[in-house]
Design a protein around this motif. Structure first.
Motif, PDB file in Angstrom:
ATOM      1  N   MET A 289      -4.724 -11.435  -9.167  1.00 26.79           N
ATOM      2  CA  MET A 289      -5.470 -10.551  -8.248  1.00 26.79           C
ATOM      3  C   MET A 289      -4.756  -9.206  -8.149  1.00 26.79           C
ATOM      4  O   MET A 289      -3.528  -9.140  -8.099  1.00 26.79           O
ATOM      5  N   GLU A 290      -5.532  -8.133  -8.138  1.00 33.42           N
ATOM      6  CA  GLU A 290      -4.977  -6.787  -8.003  1.00 33.42           C
ATOM      7  C   GLU A 290      -4.188  -6.668  -6.699  1.00 33.42           C
ATOM      8  O   GLU A 290      -4.599  -7.158  -5.655  1.00 33.42           O
ATOM      9  N   THR A 291      -3.011  -6.029  -6.785  1.00 31.56           N
ATOM     10  CA  THR A 291      -2.205  -5.786  -5.596  1.00 31.56           C
ATOM     11  C   THR A 291      -2.240  -4.303  -5.277  1.00 31.56           C
ATOM     12  O   THR A 291      -1.904  -3.473  -6.123  1.00 31.56           O
ATOM     13  N   LEU A 292      -2.643  -3.968  -4.084  1.00 27.14           N
ATOM     14  CA  LEU A 292      -2.726  -2.581  -3.663  1.00 27.14           C
ATOM     15  C   LEU A 292      -1.389  -2.132  -3.082  1.00 27.14           C
ATOM     16  O   LEU A 292      -0.644  -2.922  -2.490  1.00 27.14           O
ATOM     17  N   LYS A 293      -1.110  -0.840  -3.224  1.00 27.12           N
ATOM     18  CA  LYS A 293       0.162  -0.308  -2.745  1.00 27.12           C
ATOM     19  C   LYS A 293       0.307  -0.473  -1.240  1.00 27.12           C
ATOM     20  O   LYS A 293       1.416  -0.629  -0.724  1.00 27.12           O
ATOM     21  N   LEU A 294      -0.825  -0.423  -0.513  1.00 24.98           N
ATOM     22  CA  LEU A 294      -0.782  -0.636   0.932  1.00 24.98           C
ATOM     23  C   LEU A 294      -0.111  -1.967   1.254  1.00 24.98           C
ATOM     24  O   LEU A 294       0.702  -2.057   2.185  1.00 24.98           O
ATOM     25  N   ILE A 295      -0.425  -2.989   0.478  1.00 27.09           N
ATOM     26  CA  ILE A 295       0.145  -4.324   0.702  1.00 27.09           C
ATOM     27  C   ILE A 295       1.587  -4.372   0.213  1.00 27.09           C
ATOM     28  O   ILE A 295       2.456  -4.965   0.861  1.00 27.09           O
ATOM     29  N   GLU A 296       1.877  -3.721  -0.909  1.00 21.76           N
ATOM     30  CA  GLU A 296       3.243  -3.691  -1.425  1.00 21.76           C
ATOM     31  C   GLU A 296       4.192  -3.014  -0.434  1.00 21.76           C
ATOM     32  O   GLU A 296       5.350  -3.412  -0.290  1.00 21.76           O
ATOM     33  N   ASN A 297       3.686  -1.985   0.267  1.00 17.58           N
ATOM     34  CA  ASN A 297       4.528  -1.243   1.209  1.00 17.58           C
ATOM     35  C   ASN A 297       4.814  -2.019   2.481  1.00 17.58           C
ATOM     36  O   ASN A 297       5.752  -1.678   3.215  1.00 17.58           O
ATOM     37  N   ASP A 298       4.016  -3.029   2.773  1.00 18.47           N
ATOM     38  CA  ASP A 298       4.158  -3.773   4.023  1.00 18.47           C
ATOM     39  C   ASP A 298       3.994  -5.263   3.750  1.00 18.47           C
ATOM     40  O   ASP A 298       2.870  -5.767   3.672  1.00 18.47           O
ATOM     41  N   PRO A 299       5.091  -5.987   3.603  1.00 15.64           N
ATOM     42  CA  PRO A 299       5.010  -7.424   3.283  1.00 15.64           C
ATOM     43  C   PRO A 299       4.203  -8.226   4.291  1.00 15.64           C
ATOM     44  O   PRO A 299       3.645  -9.274   3.952  1.00 15.64           O
ATOM     45  N   TRP A 300       4.139  -7.760   5.532  1.00 12.07           N
ATOM     46  CA  TRP A 300       3.393  -8.489   6.559  1.00 12.07           C
ATOM     47  C   TRP A 300       1.895  -8.486   6.288  1.00 12.07           C
ATOM     48  O   TRP A 300       1.143  -9.266   6.874  1.00 12.07           O
ATOM     49  N   LEU A 301       1.442  -7.607   5.398  1.00  6.23           N
ATOM     50  CA  LEU A 301       0.021  -7.550   5.071  1.00  6.23           C
ATOM     51  C   LEU A 301      -0.380  -8.530   3.971  1.00  6.23           C
ATOM     52  O   LEU A 301      -1.573  -8.707   3.707  1.00  6.23           O
ATOM     53  N   LYS A 302       0.596  -9.156   3.334  1.00  2.44           N
ATOM     54  CA  LYS A 302       0.268 -10.033   2.205  1.00  2.44           C
ATOM     55  C   LYS A 302      -0.659 -11.168   2.597  1.00  2.44           C
ATOM     56  O   LYS A 302      -1.544 -11.561   1.834  1.00  2.44           O
ATOM     57  N   VAL A 303      -0.480 -11.689   3.795  1.00  2.00           N
ATOM     58  CA  VAL A 303      -1.329 -12.793   4.232  1.00  2.00           C
ATOM     59  C   VAL A 303      -2.787 -12.348   4.372  1.00  2.00           C
ATOM     60  O   VAL A 303      -3.701 -13.170   4.332  1.00  2.00           O
ATOM     61  N   HIS A 304      -2.997 -11.034   4.518  1.00  5.56           N
ATOM     62  CA  HIS A 304      -4.354 -10.495   4.668  1.00  5.56           C
ATOM     63  C   HIS A 304      -4.818  -9.784   3.396  1.00  5.56           C
ATOM     64  O   HIS A 304      -5.804  -9.038   3.433  1.00  5.56           O
ATOM     65  N   SER A 305      -4.116  -9.993   2.292  1.00  7.11           N
ATOM     66  CA  SER A 305      -4.393  -9.235   1.076  1.00  7.11           C
ATOM     67  C   SER A 305      -5.814  -9.443   0.569  1.00  7.11           C
ATOM     68  O   SER A 305      -6.442  -8.505   0.064  1.00  7.11           O
ATOM     69  N   GLN A 306      -6.353 -10.657   0.706  1.00  8.39           N
ATOM     70  CA  GLN A 306      -7.700 -10.924   0.224  1.00  8.39           C
ATOM     71  C   GLN A 306      -8.737 -10.109   1.000  1.00  8.39           C
ATOM     72  O   GLN A 306      -9.673  -9.550   0.428  1.00  8.39           O
ATOM     73  N   VAL A 307      -8.546 -10.014   2.332  1.00 12.49           N
ATOM     74  CA  VAL A 307      -9.476  -9.240   3.165  1.00 12.49           C
ATOM     75  C   VAL A 307      -9.372  -7.758   2.824  1.00 12.49           C
ATOM     76  O   VAL A 307     -10.393  -7.062   2.676  1.00 12.49           O
ATOM     77  N   ILE A 308      -8.133  -7.259   2.694  1.00 16.92           N
ATOM     78  CA  ILE A 308      -7.936  -5.840   2.380  1.00 16.92           C
ATOM     79  C   ILE A 308      -8.564  -5.497   1.036  1.00 16.92           C
ATOM     80  O   ILE A 308      -9.266  -4.486   0.891  1.00 16.92           O
ATOM     81  N   LEU A 309      -8.333  -6.343   0.047  1.00 18.15           N
ATOM     82  CA  LEU A 309      -8.871  -6.094  -1.287  1.00 18.15           C
ATOM     83  C   LEU A 309     -10.399  -6.161  -1.284  1.00 18.15           C
ATOM     84  O   LEU A 309     -11.072  -5.343  -1.927  1.00 18.15           O
ATOM     85  N   SER A 310     -10.954  -7.108  -0.545  1.00 16.30           N
ATOM     86  CA  SER A 310     -12.414  -7.238  -0.517  1.00 16.30           C
ATOM     87  C   SER A 310     -13.056  -6.021   0.143  1.00 16.30           C
ATOM     88  O   SER A 310     -14.116  -5.552  -0.298  1.00 16.30           O
ATOM     89  N   ARG A 311     -12.428  -5.470   1.180  1.00 21.59           N
ATOM     90  CA  ARG A 311     -12.958  -4.263   1.811  1.00 21.59           C
ATOM     91  C   ARG A 311     -12.905  -3.087   0.840  1.00 21.59           C
ATOM     92  O   ARG A 311     -13.836  -2.267   0.762  1.00 21.59           O
ATOM     93  N   TYR A 312     -11.815  -3.001   0.126  1.00 19.82           N
ATOM     94  CA  TYR A 312     -11.643  -1.933  -0.860  1.00 19.82           C
ATOM     95  C   TYR A 312     -12.716  -2.029  -1.942  1.00 19.82           C
ATOM     96  O   TYR A 312     -13.360  -1.032  -2.300  1.00 19.82           O
ATOM     97  N   GLN A 313     -12.929  -3.229  -2.437  1.00 15.08           N
ATOM     98  CA  GLN A 313     -13.925  -3.430  -3.487  1.00 15.08           C
ATOM     99  C   GLN A 313     -15.337  -3.183  -2.979  1.00 15.08           C
ATOM    100  O   GLN A 313     -16.186  -2.640  -3.698  1.00 15.08           O
TER     101      GLN A 313
END
Length: 670
Positions: free
Chosen positions: A1-25
């Motif tokens: 799965m694509e990893t966005l820099k927003l998530i890379e910059n904040d490890p606490w966002l990893k658990v929400h990575s699927q939601v963040i990526l889906s909004r982006y897409q």
């Protein structure tokens, strides 16, 4: 799965990575659906089709009203009568068109639409109108033909705001003069722009530009989204204001209200074609419970076309340099964030978030920077949603800045609830510098919100009733002395720690003594508190000019030395008991003594070996202080033991003062 820099910059966002990526897409998919291979700028072209347009030999009206069964033009051209010759033709997909000869309309004519639908009818100001005027007697609005023979000729068509950090002067044209009336674009251009330039600010934020029926709404209940408010003057006079600001090197941004719209039907978008759902959500979802307004349906392509075209209109037709988006929190959440404490990341990635709104912000910010890469996009947002002011490519929503709305709240709470002697300087520094590392913020001690009736400005909280009795220089008053000292310190520490940008509301820099209260039934329709008393800041018998003079010194220091372009703010020292704080930004050291009673001689600030000169301080005579600090000296650090031991910068720190020092070239002796 694509990893966005927003998530890379904040490890606490990893658990929400699927939601963040889906909004982006989802945002990218919507962009592709809308543009069909075009650019967003080409898509946001609605105002070149809809509305009123003049060609060489005819006038063409077009409108979108899918529920309408008939539309008639009524106005001065036909004595406001519904006539068959002025009936629109349906041209498909809910669109209507009327073509008139060049002699059937003229510049300045008043008109409206008479729209009919199954079971009803009503008079409407066209949704895409670019000029609406209010009758002084009836208070009713009409559209007005705006087609002068000579189009406005720009004197500074190629202005670019540059890379300096925005120093924003938040302004309202109507209340920008001293008289008890509505003031004009021309008066603002002639009288206020030179003040802003002299004060050192580089960005003018104009409130209440789009037409709004009720003056007292501060421009936040918009009726005509493409029409600059006629109560301040003509469209060309607004262009002249912006043009002259550009000639002074000032950028101009506007408050953009796409978070909601006034409910008015005759002069607004409410039930425009007989339905609520043309522009807004139907039912409770479409009504804002706190603002008595309608909420846009950001999932509807026609609404996106309307709003994105509105952005392009203001950027290209009026050459605004960007926007401060109002009510972003309200748009992001189905509950509008009302009464909600955002306590964890789960609050930003649950079913309460309106993904159609996040998609809109993606599209809006991409469009803004496609049209003008230097344009400013600022979010008024209080929930703290991560990524709001992060780049689109990183998975953010693309705003350049977010308002640091917690800062004025912090100052109010501190002044109201904590005695001076208990102010925690470590907490002050933390509150002013706490932000996400991948976002920039607009910091401010107070804005128009804190100046409104029902609230209090900082100067009023500090001085209160003494404002009316003891602001003359020949009237000594310890309460006023305290207020003036803290007013300067609060502004200096807020501006100097700002995470990218600083904002001030007009007049607050000199401690304007009146709150803001627009004419309304409750104050007998008075303009007394809807104006700015510039003359008191020019009266050398009064103390107000001390605050204005200090603000000018502070802002020019920040502007001339590009202080806010220096990203790091280094904590150097604090002592809670003494209430001493020192921090550094680039070559500048700021030292604060918040202690209300105790001055310190030879107070040591731990630094590396260095030498310093004082640039200015809050205690100078010219700023209403006591002139206790010597500027002629060069200050060298001294070692506590041998040359390699900890060095200290020993300073005289009078009570309730702050100073700005600049590092000097220094050759260390070995």
């Amino acid at each position: 799965m694509e990893t966005l820099k927003l998530i890379e910059n904040d490890p606490w966002l990893k658990v929400h990575s699927q939601v963040i990526l889906s909004r982006y897409q989802e945002a990218i998919q919507k962009e592709n659906e809308l543009t069909q291979g075009q650019s967003l700028r080409e898509f946001a072209n609605g105002y070149n089709y809809y509305g009123l347009h003049r060609t060489d030999d005819q006038w063409i009206f077009r409108d979108w009203a899918p529920n309408a069964t008939a539309i008639y033009l009524i106005g001065e051209c036909n004595h406001w009568a519904k006539e068959e010759a002025y009936r629109f033709q349906s041209v498909g997909n809910g669109n209507w068109e009327l073509v008139l000869g060049h002699d059937q309309l003229k510049h300045g004519d008043l008109y409206a639409f008479h729209i009919e639908w199954d079971g009803g009818q009503g008079t409407r100001i066209p949704a895409w109108v670019n000029r609406a005027v209010q009758d002084d007697t009836t208070k009713l609005f009409s559209a007005q033909v705006w087609g002068p023979e000579q189009t406005y000729q720009w004197k500074n068509p190629d202005f670019s705001r540059g890379d300096d950090a925005p120093l924003v002067y938040e302004s309202h044209v109507g209340m920008a003069g001293e008289e008890e009336r509505v003031h004009s674009y021309n008066e603002f251009r002639e009288q206020v722009l030179p003040r802003i330039k002299a004060a050192g600010y580089n960005t003018v934020q104009l409130m209440a530009v789009p037409e709004h029926p009720y003056y007292g709404s501060f421009g936040y209940h918009v009726s005509s989204f493409f029409a600059p408010s006629s109560r301040f003057g003509t469209p060309d006079e607004l262009k002249a204001l912006i043009d002259e600001a550009h000639g002074m090197g000032l950028a101009v941004i506007m408050d953009l209200v796409h978070s909601h719209a006034v409910k008015n039907e005759n002069e607004g978008l409410g039930r425009y074609d007989g339905t609520r759902y043309q522009f807004f959500h139907d039912g409770g979802k479409g009504e804002h419970p706190a603002w008595d307004s309608y909420c846009f349906n950001y999932g509807k392509n026609e609404v996106l076309h309307f709003l994105l075209s509105n952005i392009r209109w203001w950027l290209e037709e009026f050459k605004f340099d960007g926007f401060r988006f109002d009510g972003v929190t309200s748009m992001l959440y189905f509950d509008h964030g009302l009464g909600k404490a955002f306590t964890g990341y789960d609050d930003y990635y649950n079913a309460n978030v309106d993904v159609e709104a996040t998609t809109y912000f993606y599209l809006a910010n991409k469009l803004i920077h496609e049209i003008n890469p230097k344009a400013l996009s600022i979010a008024e947002e209080m929930s703290g949603m991560p990524g709001l002011a992060s780049p689109l490519a990183d998975g953010g929503l693309g705003f350049d800045y977010r308002m640091a709305m917690g800062v004025p709240d912090f100052w109010i709470k501190l002044i109201k609830e904590v005695a001076d002697e208990n102010w925690d300087v470590g907490q002050i520094f933390y509150e002013l510098t706490s932000k996400r590392m991948d976002e920039k913020v607009v910091s401010y001690a107070e804005s128009h919100d804190q100046a409104l009736v029902g609230d209090k400005t900082i100067i009023f909280r500090l001085i209160d009733k003494e404002m009316y009795f003891s602001m003359r220089k020949d009237q000594p008053n310890m309460t006023v002395d305290r207020g003036i000292a803290l007013h300067k310190m609060i502004r200096l520490i807020t501006a100097a720690t700002a995470g990218g940008s600083y904002l001030n509301f007009m007049g607050n820099e000199f401690g304007h003594p009146e709150w803001i209260d627009f004419p309304r039934e409750g104050n007998n329709w008075s303009f007394k508190h809807a104006r700015r008393l510039w003359s008191i800041a020019e009266d050398k018998e009064l103390r107000f000019h001390w605050l204005a003079d200090f603000d000018r010194e502070m802002i020019h220091w920040i502007q001339d030395h590009h202080v806010l372009n220096i990203p790091e703010v280094y904590h150097r020292f604090d002592n809670k008991g003494d209430q001493i704080l020192a921090f550094q930004r680039g070559d500048y050291l700021l030292v604060f003594n918040f202690n209300p009673v105790q001055s310190f001689t030879g107070y040591g600030i731990p630094l590396e070996a260095s030498k310093w000169k004082i640039l200015f301080d809050t205690d100078e005579d010219r700023f209403g202080g006591q002139g206790r600090i010597d500027h002629s000296m060069t200050y060298y650090t001294k070692p506590s033991g041998g040359l390699t031991s900890q060095h200290y910068l020993n300073l005289y720190l009078p009570a309730r003062t702050a100073m700005v020092l600049k590092k000097q070239a220094f050759k260390r002796v070995r």
